[in-house]
Design a protein around this motif. Sequence first.
Motif, PDB file in Angstrom:
ATOM      1  N   ALA A   8       0.813  -1.220   0.000  1.00  0.00           N
ATOM      2  CA  ALA A   8       0.000   0.000   0.000  1.00  0.00           C
ATOM      3  C   ALA A   8       0.847   1.271   0.000  1.00  0.00           C
ATOM      4  O   ALA A   8       0.313   2.370  -0.010  1.00  0.00           O
ATOM      5  CB  ALA A   8      -0.933   0.006   1.207  1.00  0.00           C
ATOM      6  N   GLY A   9       2.193   1.121   0.010  1.00  0.00           N
ATOM      7  CA  GLY A   9       3.060   2.284  -0.064  1.00  0.00           C
ATOM      8  C   GLY A   9       3.601   2.774   1.264  1.00  0.00           C
ATOM      9  O   GLY A   9       4.249   3.815   1.326  1.00  0.00           O
ATOM     10  N   ALA A  35       3.349   6.679   5.817  1.00  0.00           N
ATOM     11  CA  ALA A  35       3.269   6.969   4.384  1.00  0.00           C
ATOM     12  C   ALA A  35       3.155   8.475   4.204  1.00  0.00           C
ATOM     13  O   ALA A  35       2.366   9.131   4.893  1.00  0.00           O
ATOM     14  CB  ALA A  35       2.082   6.275   3.750  1.00  0.00           C
ATOM     15  N   ILE A  36       3.945   9.008   3.308  1.00  0.00           N
ATOM     16  CA  ILE A  36       3.899  10.432   2.997  1.00  0.00           C
ATOM     17  C   ILE A  36       3.020  10.616   1.764  1.00  0.00           C
ATOM     18  O   ILE A  36       3.141   9.875   0.787  1.00  0.00           O
ATOM     19  CB  ILE A  36       5.314  10.974   2.748  1.00  0.00           C
ATOM     20  CG1 ILE A  36       6.147  10.804   4.029  1.00  0.00           C
ATOM     21  CG2 ILE A  36       5.285  12.429   2.302  1.00  0.00           C
ATOM     22  CD1 ILE A  36       7.595  11.151   3.858  1.00  0.00           C
ATOM     23  N   LYS A  37       2.125  11.590   1.803  1.00  0.00           N
ATOM     24  CA  LYS A  37       1.177  11.783   0.707  1.00  0.00           C
ATOM     25  C   LYS A  37       1.891  11.972  -0.632  1.00  0.00           C
ATOM     26  O   LYS A  37       1.481  11.393  -1.633  1.00  0.00           O
ATOM     27  CB  LYS A  37       0.281  12.984   0.991  1.00  0.00           C
ATOM     28  CG  LYS A  37      -0.755  13.193  -0.090  1.00  0.00           C
ATOM     29  CD  LYS A  37      -1.662  14.360   0.192  1.00  0.00           C
ATOM     30  CE  LYS A  37      -2.644  14.536  -0.946  1.00  0.00           C
ATOM     31  NZ  LYS A  37      -3.502  15.680  -0.749  1.00  0.00           N
ATOM     32  N   GLU A  38       2.959  12.731  -0.647  1.00  0.00           N
ATOM     33  CA  GLU A  38       3.689  12.964  -1.894  1.00  0.00           C
ATOM     34  C   GLU A  38       4.233  11.650  -2.468  1.00  0.00           C
ATOM     35  O   GLU A  38       4.173  11.418  -3.668  1.00  0.00           O
ATOM     36  CB  GLU A  38       4.835  13.939  -1.655  1.00  0.00           C
ATOM     37  CG  GLU A  38       5.615  14.284  -2.914  1.00  0.00           C
ATOM     38  CD  GLU A  38       6.720  15.286  -2.632  1.00  0.00           C
ATOM     39  OE1 GLU A  38       7.689  15.288  -3.394  1.00  0.00           O
ATOM     40  OE2 GLU A  38       6.604  16.056  -1.662  1.00  0.00           O
ATOM     41  N   ASP A  39       4.731  10.789  -1.606  1.00  0.00           N
ATOM     42  CA  ASP A  39       5.213   9.481  -2.058  1.00  0.00           C
ATOM     43  C   ASP A  39       4.079   8.668  -2.659  1.00  0.00           C
ATOM     44  O   ASP A  39       4.240   7.996  -3.671  1.00  0.00           O
ATOM     45  CB  ASP A  39       5.833   8.699  -0.899  1.00  0.00           C
ATOM     46  CG  ASP A  39       7.154   9.281  -0.429  1.00  0.00           C
ATOM     47  OD1 ASP A  39       7.687  10.183  -1.107  1.00  0.00           O
ATOM     48  OD2 ASP A  39       7.647   8.828   0.614  1.00  0.00           O
ATOM     49  N   ASN A  44       6.164   6.448  -5.548  1.00  0.00           N
ATOM     50  CA  ASN A  44       7.562   6.146  -5.300  1.00  0.00           C
ATOM     51  C   ASN A  44       7.876   6.386  -3.823  1.00  0.00           C
ATOM     52  O   ASN A  44       8.286   7.477  -3.455  1.00  0.00           O
ATOM     53  CB  ASN A  44       8.452   7.021  -6.192  1.00  0.00           C
ATOM     54  CG  ASN A  44       9.900   6.643  -6.094  1.00  0.00           C
ATOM     55  OD1 ASN A  44      10.234   5.548  -5.688  1.00  0.00           O
ATOM     56  ND2 ASN A  44      10.759   7.561  -6.471  1.00  0.00           N
ATOM     57  N   PRO A  45       7.710   5.359  -2.968  1.00  0.00           N
ATOM     58  CA  PRO A  45       7.974   5.563  -1.546  1.00  0.00           C
ATOM     59  C   PRO A  45       9.438   5.871  -1.267  1.00  0.00           C
ATOM     60  O   PRO A  45      10.332   5.299  -1.881  1.00  0.00           O
ATOM     61  CB  PRO A  45       7.565   4.248  -0.888  1.00  0.00           C
ATOM     62  CG  PRO A  45       7.320   3.284  -1.974  1.00  0.00           C
ATOM     63  CD  PRO A  45       7.231   4.026  -3.251  1.00  0.00           C
ATOM     64  N   THR A  46       9.669   6.800  -0.371  1.00  0.00           N
ATOM     65  CA  THR A  46      11.016   7.188   0.031  1.00  0.00           C
ATOM     66  C   THR A  46      11.517   6.202   1.070  1.00  0.00           C
ATOM     67  O   THR A  46      10.898   6.037   2.122  1.00  0.00           O
ATOM     68  CB  THR A  46      11.002   8.604   0.634  1.00  0.00           C
ATOM     69  OG1 THR A  46      10.438   9.503  -0.306  1.00  0.00           O
ATOM     70  CG2 THR A  46      12.400   9.055   0.994  1.00  0.00           C
TER      71      THR A  46
END
Length: 55
Positions: A8-9, A35-39, A44-46
């Motif tokens: 799920a990121g 989880a960061i919204k931008e990712d 593309n998860p950081t």
Amino acid sequence: MRKCFSKAGFVKEGYLRNAWENEDGTVTDNIVYGAIKEDWVLGNPTSIKIDDVPF
């Protein structure tokens, strides 16, 4: 559950030792995911370094 979070990121952001006390008095560890919204938007998860200090 961890596989579901990863798909799920969500990214593992921390590991808390002896962080949770159960009803029977035993103590267990806890894993923190975030989880960061931008990712999520970019798909593309950081990744982060959890074990970045050599012993």
